[in-house]
Write a protein that holds these residues in place. Structure first.
Motif, PDB file in Angstrom:
ATOM      1  N   GLU A 317       0.794  -1.274  -0.041  1.00 38.11           N
ATOM      2  CA  GLU A 317      -0.076  -0.049   0.056  1.00 38.11           C
ATOM      3  C   GLU A 317       0.913   1.297   0.076  1.00 38.11           C
ATOM      4  OE1 GLU A 317      -3.537   2.179   2.717  1.00 38.11           O
ATOM      5  OE2 GLU A 317      -2.802   0.097   3.285  1.00 38.11           O
ATOM      6  N   MET A 318       2.060   1.304   0.828  1.00 39.43           N
ATOM      7  CA  MET A 318       2.695   2.629   0.900  1.00 39.43           C
ATOM      8  C   MET A 318       3.629   2.728  -0.363  1.00 39.43           C
ATOM      9  SD  MET A 318       4.054   2.350   4.903  1.00 39.43           S
ATOM     10  CE  MET A 318       4.915   4.036   4.755  1.00 39.43           C
ATOM     11  N   ARG A 319       3.978   1.345  -0.947  1.00 42.25           N
ATOM     12  CA  ARG A 319       4.758   1.378  -2.283  1.00 42.25           C
ATOM     13  C   ARG A 319       3.720   2.091  -3.353  1.00 42.25           C
ATOM     14  NH1 ARG A 319      10.116  -1.969  -2.467  1.00 42.25           N
ATOM     15  NH2 ARG A 319      10.743  -0.059  -3.589  1.00 42.25           N
ATOM     16  N   ALA A 320       2.767   1.635  -3.417  1.00 38.49           N
ATOM     17  CA  ALA A 320       1.613   2.219  -4.456  1.00 38.49           C
ATOM     18  C   ALA A 320       1.463   3.779  -4.156  1.00 38.49           C
ATOM     19  CB  ALA A 320       0.409   1.400  -4.500  1.00 38.49           C
ATOM     20  N   GLN A 321       1.443   4.040  -2.820  1.00 39.25           N
ATOM     21  CA  GLN A 321       1.005   5.696  -2.661  1.00 39.25           C
ATOM     22  C   GLN A 321       2.301   6.601  -2.968  1.00 39.25           C
ATOM     23  OE1 GLN A 321       0.107   6.228   1.471  1.00 39.25           O
ATOM     24  NE2 GLN A 321       0.060   8.472   1.311  1.00 39.25           N
ATOM     25  N   TYR A 322       3.501   6.072  -2.825  1.00 38.95           N
ATOM     26  CA  TYR A 322       4.790   7.023  -2.599  1.00 38.95           C
ATOM     27  C   TYR A 322       5.519   6.641  -3.984  1.00 38.95           C
ATOM     28  CZ  TYR A 322       3.769   8.344   1.887  1.00 38.95           C
ATOM     29  OH  TYR A 322       3.106   8.723   3.140  1.00 38.95           O
ATOM     30  N   GLY A 328       6.991  -3.288  -7.044  1.00 32.35           N
ATOM     31  CA  GLY A 328       6.548  -4.496  -6.371  1.00 32.35           C
ATOM     32  C   GLY A 328       7.144  -4.793  -4.831  1.00 32.35           C
ATOM     33  N   THR A 329       6.499  -5.185  -4.040  1.00 33.24           N
ATOM     34  CA  THR A 329       7.193  -5.517  -2.908  1.00 33.24           C
ATOM     35  C   THR A 329       8.377  -6.968  -3.081  1.00 33.24           C
ATOM     36  OG1 THR A 329       5.446  -7.012  -2.103  1.00 33.24           O
ATOM     37  CG2 THR A 329       5.473  -4.788  -1.398  1.00 33.24           C
ATOM     38  N   GLN A 330       7.943  -7.749  -4.342  1.00 29.39           N
ATOM     39  CA  GLN A 330       8.528  -8.985  -4.363  1.00 29.39           C
ATOM     40  C   GLN A 330       9.779  -8.746  -5.112  1.00 29.39           C
ATOM     41  OE1 GLN A 330       5.890  -7.544  -6.129  1.00 29.39           O
ATOM     42  NE2 GLN A 330       6.011  -8.075  -8.363  1.00 29.39           N
ATOM     43  N   THR A 339       7.891  -3.045   6.779  1.00 28.55           N
ATOM     44  CA  THR A 339       6.607  -2.581   6.154  1.00 28.55           C
ATOM     45  C   THR A 339       6.185  -1.243   6.831  1.00 28.55           C
ATOM     46  OG1 THR A 339       5.331  -3.611   8.261  1.00 28.55           O
ATOM     47  CG2 THR A 339       5.607  -4.972   5.967  1.00 28.55           C
ATOM     48  N   GLY A 340       7.484  -0.417   7.259  1.00 31.51           N
ATOM     49  CA  GLY A 340       7.000   1.015   7.362  1.00 31.51           C
ATOM     50  C   GLY A 340       6.311   1.079   8.942  1.00 31.51           C
ATOM     51  N   ASP A 341       6.443   0.287   9.805  1.00 31.69           N
ATOM     52  CA  ASP A 341       5.671   0.528  11.110  1.00 31.69           C
ATOM     53  C   ASP A 341       6.132   1.676  11.958  1.00 31.69           C
ATOM     54  OD1 ASP A 341       4.802  -2.005  10.169  1.00 31.69           O
ATOM     55  OD2 ASP A 341       5.456  -2.986  11.786  1.00 31.69           O
ATOM     56  N   GLY A 342       7.234   1.769  11.853  1.00 33.39           N
ATOM     57  CA  GLY A 342       7.970   2.976  12.673  1.00 33.39           C
ATOM     58  C   GLY A 342       7.944   4.401  11.889  1.00 33.39           C
ATOM     59  N   ILE A 343       7.734   4.282  10.692  1.00 33.57           N
ATOM     60  CA  ILE A 343       7.748   5.445   9.894  1.00 33.57           C
ATOM     61  C   ILE A 343       6.026   5.899   9.978  1.00 33.57           C
ATOM     62  CG2 ILE A 343       7.484   6.514   7.495  1.00 33.57           C
ATOM     63  CD1 ILE A 343       9.419   4.483   6.568  1.00 33.57           C
ATOM     64  N   ARG A 344       5.340   4.969  10.015  1.00 33.02           N
ATOM     65  CA  ARG A 344       3.878   5.471  10.122  1.00 33.02           C
ATOM     66  C   ARG A 344       3.582   5.916  11.676  1.00 33.02           C
ATOM     67  NH1 ARG A 344       0.492   0.431   7.769  1.00 33.02           N
ATOM     68  NH2 ARG A 344       2.150  -0.585   9.016  1.00 33.02           N
ATOM     69  N   ALA A 345       4.306   5.167  12.539  1.00 28.82           N
ATOM     70  CA  ALA A 345       3.993   5.423  13.903  1.00 28.82           C
ATOM     71  C   ALA A 345       4.476   7.082  13.947  1.00 28.82           C
ATOM     72  CB  ALA A 345       4.654   4.527  14.900  1.00 28.82           C
ATOM     73  N   ASP A 532      15.576  -3.316  -5.181  1.00 28.29           N
ATOM     74  CA  ASP A 532      15.966  -2.311  -4.195  1.00 28.29           C
ATOM     75  C   ASP A 532      16.439  -3.122  -2.901  1.00 28.29           C
ATOM     76  OD1 ASP A 532      13.937  -2.443  -1.948  1.00 28.29           O
ATOM     77  OD2 ASP A 532      12.712  -1.875  -3.648  1.00 28.29           O
ATOM     78  N   LEU A 533      17.465  -2.521  -2.258  1.00 26.04           N
ATOM     79  CA  LEU A 533      17.897  -3.139  -1.109  1.00 26.04           C
ATOM     80  C   LEU A 533      17.157  -2.614   0.252  1.00 26.04           C
ATOM     81  CD1 LEU A 533      21.685  -2.101  -1.512  1.00 26.04           C
ATOM     82  CD2 LEU A 533      20.643  -4.416  -1.720  1.00 26.04           C
ATOM     83  N   GLY A 534      16.222  -1.752   0.023  1.00 22.44           N
ATOM     84  CA  GLY A 534      15.110  -1.184   1.070  1.00 22.44           C
ATOM     85  C   GLY A 534      14.734   0.446   0.364  1.00 22.44           C
ATOM     86  N   THR A 535      13.934   0.698   1.055  1.00 29.13           N
ATOM     87  CA  THR A 535      13.553   2.158   0.614  1.00 29.13           C
ATOM     88  C   THR A 535      14.331   3.278   1.753  1.00 29.13           C
ATOM     89  OG1 THR A 535      11.853   2.212   2.549  1.00 29.13           O
ATOM     90  CG2 THR A 535      11.167   1.625   0.179  1.00 29.13           C
TER      91      THR A 535
END
Length: 597
Positions: A317-322, A328-330, A339-345, A532-535
């Motif tokens: 969902e976040m990848r589609a948004q940004y 693709g996550t794959q 999955t961006g938990d800390g970023i969203r918090a 990617d190696l990560g966002t």
């Protein structure tokens, strides 16, 4: 407080408690979640679980460095980790670490200076990253490394010859600034070794391999030094086996060494304990809500929370948004729990976000099961990358992040024209070089072909048909490429013009070790997608790693480092280890800032 004021002292074993959450570094344009603060403010969910000085969210390189620093500054610390393993993406990586002017490279005679490093970093990242954040990274990186060496079993090696990615820029070093962990015996962790996140690519059985060795292992069939390095890797493995060791290198060594440091410092690490939210009191972050053993509870942080929970590469969902499509996550090799938990918090707590559209990109082959992040394969002589029109469009040996940036930029004008692209090689290439972990001359697995990741044909025209590009265009492209390869000059895309271009190449090929013609059938094509190696986007932080709101004000008690924060590298990539070096450094900065406040 200035960057120079964030000095560490070895400290003592913790007498107070510290809780760290997430990872990150960076500042750019900001976005904020509407009414986020209202949702999270003054929230305290579930029964109190514990209380520490500092809580760190995430057990990757940034989180464990932060926790170790806080503990040795006499703070009590807790690390909470979502995964059933520790180490995050760092444990999966090659663990290159880009740190100008560190003691390891200076001891090896690298002619680095603070002035060179500052000029180079400024030239690479530009004005989009504040100068004080760049300065904080450069000043604290060497201190961080000395601190980690003094407070853990980790030792480091210079990756000699691994050039800065833009060595022709002011301050760039063709021989490089990157380091990697030395070998560690996994037995030092005891039973905890079983909870180390596995490597992305396991080291071949019976060998001890460093990240720098892969350059030569690729060439073992055609190069005397390649054969010698291969023999040395096997000898190291034999020696370790005779001594009863469990040898670890690269990301496995980095994560194990940091975890051993935490064990010595008495820092608890709660696995299977995902972050649910941040606790706020009076506009400050005062702790975290975590889920432990299926029950949500609150861990209070008397001094601060450090978010080192990684990026959002596995949040569709976040990848589609940004991110620009296709994505693709794959296609990511980052830890699956990212999955961006800390970023969203942090966003709910009012933090601004930046660089959310970017990632630590690299051309990747979508193999069945897991993508393969291409390094040497696209650089070795005898291969080229073409787009959907059968034409070259980029220097294949350029820094991997740049190649994907070009793929997206050119695909934007004609969707589907550059994603996927195709890496084309011939049998001469296959007879010489390792490809992923497939030895020269060995056939590729049937599953690669069945998944559509690989194609094979006996003529250029037949290959064009298999990959869906115009045959005449591909013939023209290959004919021109071969002419340039014979001459040793790529006048179209300048492959081979820098020291970095020549790192993963074959020194036995002349006149340009990057270039060889593609002529010997059968021919192979490999699908290339933006992996990617990560966002690299996340919470906006200042030079002290403090989280900032959109108006630039500081969120008291909240820090971020690593891929949970916007990268100090901006949209660029200075050299091998530009992810881990800043992640560890700003974890160290954050913990010291808490201790000094």
């Amino acid at each position: 407080m200035s960057a120079s004021a964030s000095r560490t002292s070895p400290g003592t074993l913790p007498s107070r408690r510290t809780v760290l959450a997430g990872t990150g570094a960076g500042v750019l344009a900001a976005t904020v979640l509407p009414a986020a603060a209202a949702r999270a403010a003054d929230a305290q969910v579930g029964a109190p679980l514990s209380e520490y000085d500092v809580v760190v969210v995430g057990s990757g390189a940034s989180g464990m460095t932060a926790a170790l620093t806080a503990a040795r500054r006499a703070l009590s610390v807790l690390v909470v980790e979502k995964a059933p393993t520790f180490g995050g993406s760092a444990a999966r990586s090659g663990a290159g670490i880009w740190l100008p002017n560190n003691s390891v490279i200076l001891g090896a005679g690298v002619p680095d200076t603070p002035q060179k490093a500052a000029a180079y970093l400024a030239a690479v990242v530009g004005s989009e990253v504040p100068a004080d954040r760049q300065a904080a990274f450069l000043a604290n990186g060497p201190r961080m490394l000395d601190f980690v060496t003094a407070n853990s079993p980790l030792r480091f090696r210079f990756m000699e010859g691994y050039s800065d990615y833009y060595p022709n820029l002011p301050g760039g070093l063709p021989n490089g600034r990157s380091i990697e962990p030395d070998q560690i015996d996994g037995n030092i962790l005891g039973a905890e070794l079983a909870r180390l996140n596995p490597a992305y690519m396991p080291v071949p059985a019976g060998m001890v391999v460093f990240s720098q060795d892969y350059k030569w292992l690729n060439l073992a069939a055609v190069n005397a030094k390649g054969l010698a390095v291969s023999t040395e890797c096997l000898a190291r493995g034999t020696k370790a086996a005779l001594l009863g060791q469990k040898p670890l290198t690269m990301g496995q060594a980095l994560a194990a060494g940091l975890r051993a440091g935490l064990m010595r410092a008495g820092v608890p690490v709660w696995l299977n304990s995902p972050l649910v939210d941040l606790v706020q009191e009076g506009g400050a972050v005062a702790g975290v809500v975590v889920e432990k053993e299926g029950v949500q509870g609150t861990v209070r942080a008397r001094r601060g929370v450090i978010v080192g929970s990684g990026g959002f590469e596995h949040n569709a969902e976040m990848r589609a948004q940004y991110h620009q499509q296709p994505i693709g996550t794959q296609w990511s090799v980052g830890a699956k729990e990212n999955t961006g938990d800390g970023i969203r918090a942090g966003q709910r707590a009012g933090a601004a976000l930046a660089l959310m559209e970017d990632a630590w990109w690299g051309p990747s082959i979508p193999l069945p099961g897991e993508p393969y992040f291409c390094l040497a394969e696209r650089t070795l002589p005898g291969g080229l990358i073409v787009n959907g029109n059968g034409a070259r469009f980029v220097n294949e040996a350029a820094p991997y992040s740049d190649v994907v940036h070009v793929m997206y930029e050119k695909d934007r004008g004609a969707v589907g024209s550059h994603i996927p692209a195709w890496l084309i090689v011939d049998q001469n290439y296959r007879n010489k070089y390792l490809f992923k972990d497939i030895l020269p001359t060995i056939v590729f697995p049937d599953s690669w072909y069945e998944a559509g990741a690989a194609k094979k044909a006996w003529t250029w025209d037949a290959l064009a048909g298999q990959i869906g590009v115009p045959a005449a265009a591909l013939r023209t492209t290959l004919s021109r490429f071969n002419t340039q390869a014979w001459n040793g000059t790529d006048s179209d895309f300048h492959r081979g013009d820098t020291a970095y271009d020549h790192y993963y190449t074959d020194p036995g090929v002349t006149p340009n070790s990057c270039l060889a013609p593609v002529w010997a059938p059968p021919f192979y094509a490999f699908k290339i997608v933006p992996g990617d190696l990560g966002t690299k986007g996340g919470i906006v932080t200042d030079a002290r790693a403090r989280a900032l709101r959109a108006d630039g004000s500081v969120i008291r008690g909240l820090y971020a480092a690593g891929n949970a924060s916007a990268a100090v590298m901006g949209h660029s990539y200075a050299g091998a280890g530009s992810t881990i070096g800043p992640a560890m450094t700003f974890g160290y900065v954050a913990a010291n800032d808490i201790a000094d406040s």
